[in-house]
Scaffold this motif. Structure first.
Motif, PDB file in Angstrom:
ATOM      1  N   LEU A  49       0.833  -1.204   0.000  1.00 11.92           N
ATOM      2  CA  LEU A  49       0.000   0.000   0.000  1.00 11.92           C
ATOM      3  C   LEU A  49       0.868   1.253   0.000  1.00 11.92           C
ATOM      4  N   ARG A  50       1.916   1.248   0.798  1.00 11.11           N
ATOM      5  CA  ARG A  50       2.799   2.412   0.873  1.00 11.11           C
ATOM      6  C   ARG A  50       3.426   2.693  -0.496  1.00 11.11           C
ATOM      7  N   THR A  51       3.855   1.639  -1.186  1.00  7.72           N
ATOM      8  CA  THR A  51       4.448   1.790  -2.514  1.00  7.72           C
ATOM      9  C   THR A  51       3.417   2.323  -3.515  1.00  7.72           C
ATOM     10  N   ALA A  52       2.199   1.797  -3.454  1.00 10.20           N
ATOM     11  CA  ALA A  52       1.141   2.243  -4.366  1.00 10.20           C
ATOM     12  C   ALA A  52       0.805   3.716  -4.125  1.00 10.20           C
ATOM     13  N   ILE A  53       0.773   4.120  -2.863  1.00 11.05           N
ATOM     14  CA  ILE A  53       0.486   5.524  -2.535  1.00 11.05           C
ATOM     15  C   ILE A  53       1.604   6.427  -3.041  1.00 11.05           C
ATOM     16  N   GLU A  54       2.851   5.998  -2.892  1.00 11.37           N
ATOM     17  CA  GLU A  54       3.976   6.802  -3.381  1.00 11.37           C
ATOM     18  C   GLU A  54       3.897   6.987  -4.892  1.00 11.37           C
ATOM     19  N   LYS A  55       3.551   5.910  -5.614  1.00  7.48           N
ATOM     20  CA  LYS A  55       3.408   6.014  -7.070  1.00  7.48           C
ATOM     21  C   LYS A  55       2.262   6.955  -7.433  1.00  7.48           C
ATOM     22  N   ALA A  56       1.165   6.873  -6.687  1.00  6.97           N
ATOM     23  CA  ALA A  56       0.007   7.728  -6.952  1.00  6.97           C
ATOM     24  C   ALA A  56       0.354   9.197  -6.718  1.00  6.97           C
TER      25      ALA A  56
END
Length: 175
Positions: A49-56
């Motif tokens: 989730l943290r990685t997905a949020i950073e990409k977003a």
């Protein structure tokens, strides 16, 4: 003078840019939803989730959209449609093995769309497991900061890495 209107040109260009941005926003939002469903809705305790949020955030998605996607994944959003990650396998033109990881809210629609794409391009959608055995799951590790390339090579060899790429931070920022 058809086609020479400045506003018409701007409108067409804006439509292209907006369509591309909308597609990116949708993909990244779905990644956040799936990451939340696979773990906890807290980025501190859920690396995916943290990685997905950073990409977003890097793509410029507003915080409201990110929070809405987390709420959908956690099941606290009213209009909750279940997105799930599915693997499809098949053979492309010339018998090339193809493994597809898809994010969908409707398995049947996605399977029909993929089946049509395969048949249109000279391939066919296969059964689960028909080509999956040919593929190995690989990972990508990105290290930031000052790194000694010799130590990176040694660590890669010890970890049985098949390859590595070394980018100097000064080189990466150029071009």
């Amino acid at each position: 003078m058809a086609g020479h209107s400045k506003w018409a040109n701007i409108k067409r260009q804006k439509a292209r840019v907006d369509a591309k941005k909308g597609q990116t926003f949708t993909q990244l939002s779905r990644a956040i939803i799936v990451a939340t469903r696979n773990g906890v809705p807290d980025p501190a305790g859920n690396f995916q989730l943290r990685t997905a949020i950073e990409k977003a955030k890097a793509a410029g998605i507003p915080n409201d959209n990110i929070e809405r996607a987390i709420a959908k994944g956690a099941g606290t959003w009213e209009n909750d449609s279940a997105f799930e990650e599915i693997r499809y396998e098949g053979y492309g033109p010339g018998g090339v093995a193809i493994l597809i990881k898809a994010l969908t809210d409707n398995r049947n629609r996605t399977a029909a769309a993929l089946r049509a794409a395969f048949s249109k391009n000279g391939g066919n959608l296969g059964e689960t497991g028909c080509v999956g055995w040919m593929f190995d799951h690989k990972g990508v590790i990105r290290l930031e900061g000052t790194i000694d390339e010799d130590k990176l090579l040694e660590a890669s060899l010890e970890g049985q890495a098949q390859s590595y790429e070394f980018f100097d931070s000064e080189e990466e920022g150029q071009g």
